[in-house]
Design a protein around this motif. Sequence first.
Motif, PDB file in Angstrom:
ATOM      1  N   PRO A  66     -60.742  81.825 135.767  1.00 45.35           N
ATOM      2  CA  PRO A  66     -61.068  80.488 135.336  1.00 45.35           C
ATOM      3  C   PRO A  66     -60.127  79.658 135.072  1.00 45.35           C
ATOM      4  CG  PRO A  66     -60.920  82.316 133.663  1.00 45.35           C
ATOM      5  CD  PRO A  66     -60.502  82.865 134.936  1.00 45.35           C
ATOM      6  N   GLY A  67     -60.813  78.250 134.928  1.00 52.12           N
ATOM      7  CA  GLY A  67     -59.901  77.130 134.626  1.00 52.12           C
ATOM      8  C   GLY A  67     -60.407  76.505 133.445  1.00 52.12           C
ATOM      9  N   SER A  68     -60.295  75.327 133.050  1.00 56.61           N
ATOM     10  CA  SER A  68     -60.551  74.531 131.796  1.00 56.61           C
ATOM     11  C   SER A  68     -62.162  74.603 131.599  1.00 56.61           C
ATOM     12  CB  SER A  68     -60.153  73.297 131.932  1.00 56.61           C
ATOM     13  OG  SER A  68     -58.759  73.196 132.179  1.00 56.61           O
ATOM     14  N   ALA A  69     -62.535  74.921 130.469  1.00 60.50           N
ATOM     15  CA  ALA A  69     -64.088  74.946 130.116  1.00 60.50           C
ATOM     16  C   ALA A  69     -64.239  73.451 129.690  1.00 60.50           C
ATOM     17  CB  ALA A  69     -64.131  75.912 129.034  1.00 60.50           C
ATOM     18  N   PRO A  70     -65.256  72.778 130.263  1.00 58.93           N
ATOM     19  CA  PRO A  70     -65.611  71.261 130.010  1.00 58.93           C
ATOM     20  C   PRO A  70     -66.346  71.161 128.682  1.00 58.93           C
ATOM     21  CG  PRO A  70     -67.053  72.120 131.775  1.00 58.93           C
ATOM     22  CD  PRO A  70     -66.035  73.336 131.507  1.00 58.93           C
ATOM     23  N   LYS A  71     -65.897  70.307 127.956  1.00 61.40           N
ATOM     24  CA  LYS A  71     -66.783  70.203 126.787  1.00 61.40           C
ATOM     25  C   LYS A  71     -68.114  69.004 127.023  1.00 61.40           C
ATOM     26  CE  LYS A  71     -62.419  70.753 124.117  1.00 61.40           C
ATOM     27  NZ  LYS A  71     -61.480  70.128 123.063  1.00 61.40           N
ATOM     28  N   LEU A  72     -68.897  69.786 127.653  1.00 61.87           N
ATOM     29  CA  LEU A  72     -70.388  69.069 127.829  1.00 61.87           C
ATOM     30  C   LEU A  72     -71.190  69.704 126.907  1.00 61.87           C
ATOM     31  CD1 LEU A  72     -69.585  68.661 131.684  1.00 61.87           C
ATOM     32  CD2 LEU A  72     -69.361  66.953 129.976  1.00 61.87           C
ATOM     33  N   PRO A  73     -72.384  68.923 126.820  1.00 60.30           N
ATOM     34  CA  PRO A  73     -73.568  69.550 126.252  1.00 60.30           C
ATOM     35  C   PRO A  73     -74.266  70.446 127.155  1.00 60.30           C
ATOM     36  CG  PRO A  73     -73.584  66.995 126.284  1.00 60.30           C
ATOM     37  CD  PRO A  73     -72.501  67.327 127.330  1.00 60.30           C
ATOM     38  N   THR A 369     -79.380  92.064 141.355  1.00 56.43           N
ATOM     39  CA  THR A 369     -79.428  93.459 142.144  1.00 56.43           C
ATOM     40  C   THR A 369     -79.405  93.158 143.585  1.00 56.43           C
ATOM     41  OG1 THR A 369     -82.094  93.394 142.157  1.00 56.43           O
ATOM     42  CG2 THR A 369     -80.602  94.675 140.254  1.00 56.43           C
ATOM     43  N   ASN A 370     -80.040  91.996 144.282  1.00 57.99           N
ATOM     44  CA  ASN A 370     -80.016  91.958 145.613  1.00 57.99           C
ATOM     45  C   ASN A 370     -80.053  90.663 146.242  1.00 57.99           C
ATOM     46  OD1 ASN A 370     -80.963  93.243 148.075  1.00 57.99           O
ATOM     47  ND2 ASN A 370     -82.912  92.861 147.983  1.00 57.99           N
ATOM     48  N   VAL A 371     -79.292  89.865 145.567  1.00 59.52           N
ATOM     49  CA  VAL A 371     -79.204  88.341 146.028  1.00 59.52           C
ATOM     50  C   VAL A 371     -78.778  88.121 147.275  1.00 59.52           C
ATOM     51  CG1 VAL A 371     -77.036  87.977 145.092  1.00 59.52           C
ATOM     52  CG2 VAL A 371     -78.415  86.099 145.089  1.00 59.52           C
ATOM     53  N   GLU A 372     -77.923  89.107 147.961  1.00 61.35           N
ATOM     54  CA  GLU A 372     -77.490  88.642 149.315  1.00 61.35           C
ATOM     55  C   GLU A 372     -78.686  88.986 150.437  1.00 61.35           C
ATOM     56  OE1 GLU A 372     -74.663  87.749 150.757  1.00 61.35           O
ATOM     57  OE2 GLU A 372     -73.997  86.961 148.953  1.00 61.35           O
ATOM     58  N   ALA A 373     -79.758  89.352 150.192  1.00 57.75           N
ATOM     59  CA  ALA A 373     -80.812  89.766 150.934  1.00 57.75           C
ATOM     60  C   ALA A 373     -81.553  88.438 151.355  1.00 57.75           C
ATOM     61  CB  ALA A 373     -81.715  90.771 150.554  1.00 57.75           C
ATOM     62  N   TYR A 374     -81.318  87.352 150.137  1.00 55.58           N
ATOM     63  CA  TYR A 374     -82.117  86.411 150.363  1.00 55.58           C
ATOM     64  C   TYR A 374     -81.155  84.970 150.539  1.00 55.58           C
ATOM     65  CZ  TYR A 374     -85.610  89.196 148.778  1.00 55.58           C
ATOM     66  OH  TYR A 374     -86.463  90.394 148.747  1.00 55.58           O
ATOM     67  N   MET A 375     -79.877  85.155 150.061  1.00 53.20           N
ATOM     68  CA  MET A 375     -79.092  84.016 150.047  1.00 53.20           C
ATOM     69  C   MET A 375     -77.663  84.286 150.203  1.00 53.20           C
ATOM     70  SD  MET A 375     -79.642  82.249 146.271  1.00 53.20           S
ATOM     71  CE  MET A 375     -77.838  81.891 145.953  1.00 53.20           C
ATOM     72  N   SER A 376     -76.921  83.591 150.806  1.00 51.17           N
ATOM     73  CA  SER A 376     -75.391  83.708 150.845  1.00 51.17           C
ATOM     74  C   SER A 376     -74.544  82.501 150.153  1.00 51.17           C
ATOM     75  CB  SER A 376     -74.829  83.954 152.360  1.00 51.17           C
ATOM     76  OG  SER A 376     -75.664  85.001 152.857  1.00 51.17           O
ATOM     77  N   THR A 377     -73.307  83.164 149.585  1.00 46.48           N
ATOM     78  CA  THR A 377     -72.810  82.000 148.945  1.00 46.48           C
ATOM     79  C   THR A 377     -71.505  81.906 149.266  1.00 46.48           C
ATOM     80  OG1 THR A 377     -72.363  83.582 147.097  1.00 46.48           O
ATOM     81  CG2 THR A 377     -74.053  82.040 146.935  1.00 46.48           C
ATOM     82  N   TRP A 378     -70.649  80.480 149.296  1.00 46.22           N
ATOM     83  CA  TRP A 378     -69.441  80.583 150.131  1.00 46.22           C
ATOM     84  C   TRP A 378     -68.562  79.576 149.200  1.00 46.22           C
ATOM     85  CZ3 TRP A 378     -68.756  83.397 154.508  1.00 46.22           C
ATOM     86  CH2 TRP A 378     -70.084  83.924 154.969  1.00 46.22           C
ATOM     87  N   GLY A 379     -67.181  79.746 149.204  1.00 45.29           N
ATOM     88  CA  GLY A 379     -66.271  78.665 148.675  1.00 45.29           C
ATOM     89  C   GLY A 379     -66.457  78.852 147.126  1.00 45.29           C
ATOM     90  N   ASN A 380     -65.454  78.111 146.525  1.00 49.68           N
ATOM     91  CA  ASN A 380     -65.243  78.392 145.090  1.00 49.68           C
ATOM     92  C   ASN A 380     -64.948  76.925 144.738  1.00 49.68           C
ATOM     93  OD1 ASN A 380     -64.947  81.342 145.755  1.00 49.68           O
ATOM     94  ND2 ASN A 380     -64.499  81.463 143.660  1.00 49.68           N
ATOM     95  N   VAL A 381     -65.715  76.564 143.584  1.00 44.52           N
ATOM     96  CA  VAL A 381     -65.179  75.256 142.825  1.00 44.52           C
ATOM     97  C   VAL A 381     -65.176  75.325 141.341  1.00 44.52           C
ATOM     98  CG1 VAL A 381     -67.411  74.129 143.261  1.00 44.52           C
ATOM     99  CG2 VAL A 381     -65.440  72.765 142.777  1.00 44.52           C
ATOM    100  N   ASN A 382     -64.516  74.819 140.672  1.00 48.70           N
ATOM    101  CA  ASN A 382     -64.918  74.866 139.202  1.00 48.70           C
ATOM    102  C   ASN A 382     -64.464  73.431 138.501  1.00 48.70           C
ATOM    103  OD1 ASN A 382     -62.102  74.661 139.039  1.00 48.70           O
ATOM    104  ND2 ASN A 382     -61.665  76.920 138.273  1.00 48.70           N
ATOM    105  N   TYR A 383     -64.497  73.247 137.252  1.00 52.62           N
ATOM    106  CA  TYR A 383     -64.211  72.022 136.656  1.00 52.62           C
ATOM    107  C   TYR A 383     -62.974  71.410 137.049  1.00 52.62           C
ATOM    108  CZ  TYR A 383     -63.599  68.673 132.944  1.00 52.62           C
ATOM    109  OH  TYR A 383     -63.327  67.578 132.238  1.00 52.62           O
ATOM    110  N   ASP A 384     -61.879  72.210 137.059  1.00 49.78           N
ATOM    111  CA  ASP A 384     -60.723  71.799 137.354  1.00 49.78           C
ATOM    112  C   ASP A 384     -60.416  71.342 138.970  1.00 49.78           C
ATOM    113  OD1 ASP A 384     -59.816  72.226 134.741  1.00 49.78           O
ATOM    114  OD2 ASP A 384     -58.978  74.323 135.419  1.00 49.78           O
TER     115      ASP A 384
END
Length: 404
Positions: A66-73, A369-384
């Motif tokens: 993890p990176g920095s946690a943003p101070k957002l509502p 339990t079974n997300v990859e059967a319906y959608m795939s996810t790529w790359g990483n991005v965080n607040y930083d």
Amino acid sequence: MSTYASENPPGRLGRRGLLRSGLAVAVAGLTGPALASCADARPPRASADAGPQTGKLKRYDPSAPPGSAPKLPRRFGIPGNFDAVIAIQLTEGITNACKAKGIECVTAIANGDTAKFRSQAETMFAQGMAAWFLYPPYLSGSEDLTAKAVQTGVMSVAQQANSHVFPVVNYRQVGRSQGAAAVAYMRQHNGGDAQVLLLNDGLLTDSARAIDAGIKEELKTAGGKVRIVSETSVDYTVKAGADAMATLLQAHPGINVVLGHSAPVLGAVSVFEAKGRGNETTLYASGTEGGDDILKKIEQGGTIFRATWSQPWPLYGHAFGVYTDLWLQGRSVPRLVTAPATGLPALDSPEVVRSWRTAMADPKTTFETNVEAYMSTWGNVNYDTRTVVWNAAVTDPDAVIDRE
């Protein structure tokens, strides 16, 4: 769920009105202009300076440090929402996931009215939020808002530059799947002879044009036994499809294949049913983005409406809510959300439809339990790393992802 709808009462738009206002990429599927690729290893770059970058996205790694946690509502904003089934499913998924994480979901109806959208969005930014969803009709002209999201750390779920989570589908592939299934069926049941009716809305949108191109590619491979006898522009409603079919059958009584968006195709099917032809083996109809009425029809069987290709809207919504919680923790979220490598599944049998409906009825369990059967996810991005932006159009997800 909070709402600003009392300030901006929902207007009612017909399906064609929604499409012309730009909702087509939402109701015909999340695809859109302005996505860009970047290599995850690249350092963050300010949105004003970002240009095309080389490399492909690796699989999303939820265990990335993890990176920095943003101070957002703890708030998710959905300005410019739509009074349409798909938008309702998406919003419901976001709302329920956010509620489980203690995040408020604030939504406002605009139904394609850009002035209302801007007013709603500006209010939400002023009050503060951790994430927002930008519907495709408002992409153009909202660059200042997406830039503000990057600057303030608001996680953007959108289909343009400055987005953090980008959902995209290869609609040409969807069209090819639809066309290929029709050809295969007619070869099995009618000697390959097919007189095809294409029902569309004048190909007003990128997604509609991509689907149409894919269908025609596959029909062309079938040779001279397959002929498109009519391409008819209709509103995306059951009634519009029924009205068109009643007229077209008089001019082309040999029509035995109907392809298009599921709603008008369902109308066309109703005309065959009224003529006592609702279960003829040599008739074939299929559509895209089938609603619950169409899924139930396929599930019950005994219909010439034989398949639909739909996106997992409730699951997408749930995922976006979960990603908001991760974002607030400073953890990474996916940069790209796509269909699986095999594409959107053909919902073409009672068993397949029953499984799909069960999965969408409980998106939380499906996600866990079974997300990859319906959608795939790529790359990483965080607040930083949020200032690494997308800025080149993507119509084929495989052009920017690394499946190795």
